[in-house]
Structures are given as structure tokens and as C-alpha cells.
Design a protein around this motif. Structure first.
Motif, PDB file in Angstrom:
ATOM      1  N   HIS A  37       0.855  -1.179   0.000  1.00  0.00           N
ATOM      2  CA  HIS A  37       0.000   0.000   0.000  1.00  0.00           C
ATOM      3  C   HIS A  37       0.894   1.233   0.000  1.00  0.00           C
ATOM      4  CE1 HIS A  37      -2.620   3.137   1.771  1.00  0.00           C
ATOM      5  NE2 HIS A  37      -3.476   2.586   0.935  1.00  0.00           N
ATOM      6  N   ALA A  38       0.683   2.101  -0.976  1.00  0.00           N
ATOM      7  CA  ALA A  38       1.449   3.353  -1.062  1.00  0.00           C
ATOM      8  C   ALA A  38       0.508   4.510  -0.741  1.00  0.00           C
ATOM      9  CB  ALA A  38       2.027   3.527  -2.456  1.00  0.00           C
ATOM     10  N   HIS A  39       1.055   5.558  -0.237  1.00  0.00           N
ATOM     11  CA  HIS A  39       0.248   6.710   0.137  1.00  0.00           C
ATOM     12  C   HIS A  39       0.285   7.769  -0.961  1.00  0.00           C
ATOM     13  CE1 HIS A  39      -0.419   5.194   4.142  1.00  0.00           C
ATOM     14  NE2 HIS A  39       0.836   4.810   4.132  1.00  0.00           N
ATOM     15  N   HIS A  40      -0.897   8.219  -1.332  1.00  0.00           N
ATOM     16  CA  HIS A  40      -1.085   9.340  -2.260  1.00  0.00           C
ATOM     17  C   HIS A  40      -0.323   9.123  -3.573  1.00  0.00           C
ATOM     18  CE1 HIS A  40      -3.142  11.069   1.093  1.00  0.00           C
ATOM     19  NE2 HIS A  40      -2.046  11.070   1.825  1.00  0.00           N
ATOM     20  N   ALA A  41       0.248  10.194  -4.069  1.00  0.00           N
ATOM     21  CA  ALA A  41       0.950  10.128  -5.351  1.00  0.00           C
ATOM     22  C   ALA A  41       2.340   9.523  -5.125  1.00  0.00           C
ATOM     23  CB  ALA A  41       1.077  11.516  -5.952  1.00  0.00           C
ATOM     24  N   PHE A  42       2.638   8.517  -5.890  1.00  0.00           N
ATOM     25  CA  PHE A  42       3.977   7.948  -5.852  1.00  0.00           C
ATOM     26  C   PHE A  42       4.357   7.686  -7.297  1.00  0.00           C
ATOM     27  CE2 PHE A  42       1.330   4.279  -6.215  1.00  0.00           C
ATOM     28  CZ  PHE A  42       2.053   3.379  -6.954  1.00  0.00           C
ATOM     29  N   ASP A  43       5.605   7.515  -7.553  1.00  0.00           N
ATOM     30  CA  ASP A  43       6.044   7.305  -8.921  1.00  0.00           C
ATOM     31  C   ASP A  43       7.172   6.297  -8.953  1.00  0.00           C
ATOM     32  OD1 ASP A  43       5.981   7.693 -11.656  1.00  0.00           O
ATOM     33  OD2 ASP A  43       5.987   9.863 -11.470  1.00  0.00           O
ATOM     34  N   ILE A  44       7.150   5.459  -9.968  1.00  0.00           N
ATOM     35  CA  ILE A  44       8.251   4.522 -10.191  1.00  0.00           C
ATOM     36  C   ILE A  44       9.015   4.937 -11.443  1.00  0.00           C
ATOM     37  CG2 ILE A  44       7.100   2.603  -9.044  1.00  0.00           C
ATOM     38  CD1 ILE A  44       6.467   1.469 -11.836  1.00  0.00           C
ATOM     39  N   ASP A  45       8.607   6.051 -11.992  1.00  0.00           N
ATOM     40  CA  ASP A  45       9.163   6.567 -13.234  1.00  0.00           C
ATOM     41  C   ASP A  45       9.798   7.922 -12.928  1.00  0.00           C
ATOM     42  OD1 ASP A  45       9.577   6.219 -15.909  1.00  0.00           O
ATOM     43  OD2 ASP A  45       7.476   6.304 -16.458  1.00  0.00           O
ATOM     44  N   TYR A  46      10.535   8.450 -13.862  1.00  0.00           N
ATOM     45  CA  TYR A  46      11.078   9.783 -13.624  1.00  0.00           C
ATOM     46  C   TYR A  46      11.141  10.572 -14.929  1.00  0.00           C
ATOM     47  CZ  TYR A  46      15.381   7.187 -14.726  1.00  0.00           C
ATOM     48  OH  TYR A  46      16.323   6.376 -15.293  1.00  0.00           O
ATOM     49  N   PRO A  47      11.127  11.899 -14.799  1.00  0.00           N
ATOM     50  CA  PRO A  47      11.067  12.768 -15.982  1.00  0.00           C
ATOM     51  C   PRO A  47      12.155  12.453 -17.002  1.00  0.00           C
ATOM     52  CG  PRO A  47      10.751  14.066 -14.001  1.00  0.00           C
ATOM     53  CD  PRO A  47      11.131  12.680 -13.552  1.00  0.00           C
ATOM     54  N   GLY A  48      11.727  12.480 -18.255  1.00  0.00           N
ATOM     55  CA  GLY A  48      12.648  12.272 -19.367  1.00  0.00           C
ATOM     56  C   GLY A  48      12.615  10.859 -19.921  1.00  0.00           C
ATOM     57  N   LYS A  49      12.223   9.868 -19.104  1.00  0.00           N
ATOM     58  CA  LYS A  49      12.146   8.490 -19.595  1.00  0.00           C
ATOM     59  C   LYS A  49      10.948   8.373 -20.535  1.00  0.00           C
ATOM     60  CE  LYS A  49      14.637   5.835 -18.689  1.00  0.00           C
ATOM     61  NZ  LYS A  49      15.864   5.596 -19.445  1.00  0.00           N
ATOM     62  N   THR A  51       8.589   6.150 -20.830  1.00  0.00           N
ATOM     63  CA  THR A  51       7.310   5.818 -20.193  1.00  0.00           C
ATOM     64  C   THR A  51       6.735   7.037 -19.473  1.00  0.00           C
ATOM     65  OG1 THR A  51       8.575   4.936 -18.339  1.00  0.00           O
ATOM     66  CG2 THR A  51       7.745   3.349 -19.968  1.00  0.00           C
ATOM     67  N   TRP A  52       7.571   7.824 -18.852  1.00  0.00           N
ATOM     68  CA  TRP A  52       7.121   9.060 -18.199  1.00  0.00           C
ATOM     69  C   TRP A  52       6.531  10.002 -19.233  1.00  0.00           C
ATOM     70  CZ3 TRP A  52       8.426  14.236 -18.632  1.00  0.00           C
ATOM     71  CH2 TRP A  52       7.989  15.069 -17.604  1.00  0.00           C
ATOM     72  N   GLN A  73       1.778   0.734 -15.530  1.00  0.00           N
ATOM     73  CA  GLN A  73       1.378   1.945 -14.819  1.00  0.00           C
ATOM     74  C   GLN A  73       0.031   2.379 -15.373  1.00  0.00           C
ATOM     75  OE1 GLN A  73       4.652   4.886 -13.944  1.00  0.00           O
ATOM     76  NE2 GLN A  73       5.509   3.776 -15.688  1.00  0.00           N
ATOM     77  N   ARG A  74      -0.880   2.700 -14.477  1.00  0.00           N
ATOM     78  CA  ARG A  74      -2.212   3.134 -14.866  1.00  0.00           C
ATOM     79  C   ARG A  74      -2.506   4.452 -14.171  1.00  0.00           C
ATOM     80  NH1 ARG A  74      -6.106  -1.362 -13.630  1.00  0.00           N
ATOM     81  NH2 ARG A  74      -5.128  -2.213 -15.493  1.00  0.00           N
ATOM     82  N   GLU A  75      -2.971   5.409 -14.943  1.00  0.00           N
ATOM     83  CA  GLU A  75      -3.337   6.722 -14.417  1.00  0.00           C
ATOM     84  C   GLU A  75      -4.855   6.781 -14.253  1.00  0.00           C
ATOM     85  OE1 GLU A  75      -1.220   9.377 -13.662  1.00  0.00           O
ATOM     86  OE2 GLU A  75       0.384   7.941 -14.033  1.00  0.00           O
ATOM     87  N   PHE A  76      -5.323   7.006 -13.046  1.00  0.00           N
ATOM     88  CA  PHE A  76      -6.756   7.128 -12.819  1.00  0.00           C
ATOM     89  C   PHE A  76      -7.193   8.565 -13.068  1.00  0.00           C
ATOM     90  CE2 PHE A  76      -5.572   3.592  -9.916  1.00  0.00           C
ATOM     91  CZ  PHE A  76      -6.241   2.595 -10.604  1.00  0.00           C
TER      92      PHE A  76
END
Length: 177
Positions: A37-49, A51-52, A73-76
Motif C-alpha cells: 500500500h502506497a500513500h497518495h501520489a507515488f512514482d516509479i518513473d522519472y522525468p525524461g524516460k 514511459t514518463w 502503470q495506470r493513471e486514474f
């Protein structure tokens, strides 16, 4: 698959225990997955990649895969509270054990990770879904219990206990509808 939660307050050692249980269960020849369980906004990606960039462009889902790894990765569009059961449904069906970290209020059977030094109360006296307690201070438990009390510092023994009691943790999705 068999599913067990690792419940406890922050700082009790849930992540460390999960990290130690994974190789201990694998030593029994078992395939292990984790739901965290992660809290709020989290990311496994980073700017410039790539997939990002795809997500920034508005993709609802991005799947990145290689011959060694896959990530979805799914964006709700709206905030969405997924249950632990929603997440268990998307796991690979060939997994033997799933360790669920967080979701302490779920109706899954759990091992409570409790340390006296955190100053937090124990959950087992009031939570019928606590199947066992893992602690480094059994003498300090705040209430007597008939539940198994496992040594938090012996992850191999804890993994062996899970394997021996695996039938109790068999996940039957229909039971949670």
C-alpha cells in the motif's frame, strides 16, 4: 495462491520482515509476490524516460517490458480507492505466496509486526484477522493471547511457520465478494 498481510504501525519493521521473508520463502521453492500500500501520489518513473513521457502525454496505461521485467502503470482520471482484493486479482496466477504490506484494516489474515519500542498499541486484542504476532519482545506484549507469537528476528522460522500453516492462508477470491 496463499496470502498473508503484514500489519503494524510505521517503524515496526513490516518492510524489513517482508524483505527477509521473500528469500526465506523462496528457499522453500516458492514464488513470492508483494502487494504494498502506497500513500497518495507515488512514482516509479522519472522525468525524461519514455514511459514518463507517454504518461505525461495522457496515456491511461503504459506497459514497459523487457525479457527480464514488466511494469504496468495506470493513471486514474479520478481518485480511486482500490481494495487489496482488486490488486490481488491482477497478480500472476502462478504465484505461491503474496505478502501484503499495509492494508491493516483489510479482511485478510495477517501477522502483526509489533515492537514495544515504537510505543504504539498492539492490534491483535481487537482485530480478529490477526493470525499471529511477530515481535522481538514477547514478554512486553500488552495482552495475553492464544495466537502464535513468532520471533521477529527469525524470518526463516517465520517462513517455515507460514509454509506449515499454508492452508489457513489459501486465497479464495469468491469469499471476499
Amino acid at each position: 495462491m496463499k496470502v498473508v498481510g503484514l500489519a503494524g504501525f510505521s517503524g515496526a519493521g513490516k518492510t524489513t520482515l517482508a524483505e527477509q521473508l521473500i528469500p526465506a520463502l523462496k528457499a522453500h521453492g516458492l514464488r513470492v509476490s508483494v502487494v504494498k500500500h502506497a500513500h497518495h501520489a507515488f512514482d516509479i518513473d522519472y522525468p525524461g524516460k519514455d514511459t514518463w513521457r507517454h504518461r505525461q502525454a495522457g496515456a491511461y496505461e503504459v506497459v514497459a517490458a523487457s525479457d527480464r521485467r514488466m511494469a504496468l502503470q495506470r493513471e486514474f482520471e479520478q481518485p480511486t480507492d482500490l481494495t487489496v482484493h482488486d490488486l490481488l486479482r491482477v497478480l500472476h496466477p502462478g504465484v505461491d505466496w503474496v505478502l501484503v504490506e499495509g492494508y491493516k484494516h483489510s479482511n485478510l489474515l495477517k501477522i502483526e509486526v509489533w515492537r514495544a519500542e515504537t510505543g504504539q498499541p498492539a492490534q491483535y486484542p481487537d482485530n480478529p484477522f490477526i493470525a499471529a504476532i511477530a515481535t522481538d519482545a514477547p514478554e512486553a506484549l500488552p495482552a495475553t493471547t492464544l495466537r502464535p507469537v513468532l520471533d521477529l528476528n527469525q524470518p526463516a522460522a517465520l517462513a517455515a511457520w507460514l509454509v506449515e500453516n499454508g492452508d489457513r492462508f489459501e486465497y479464495v477470491p469468491e469469499a471476499y465478494l
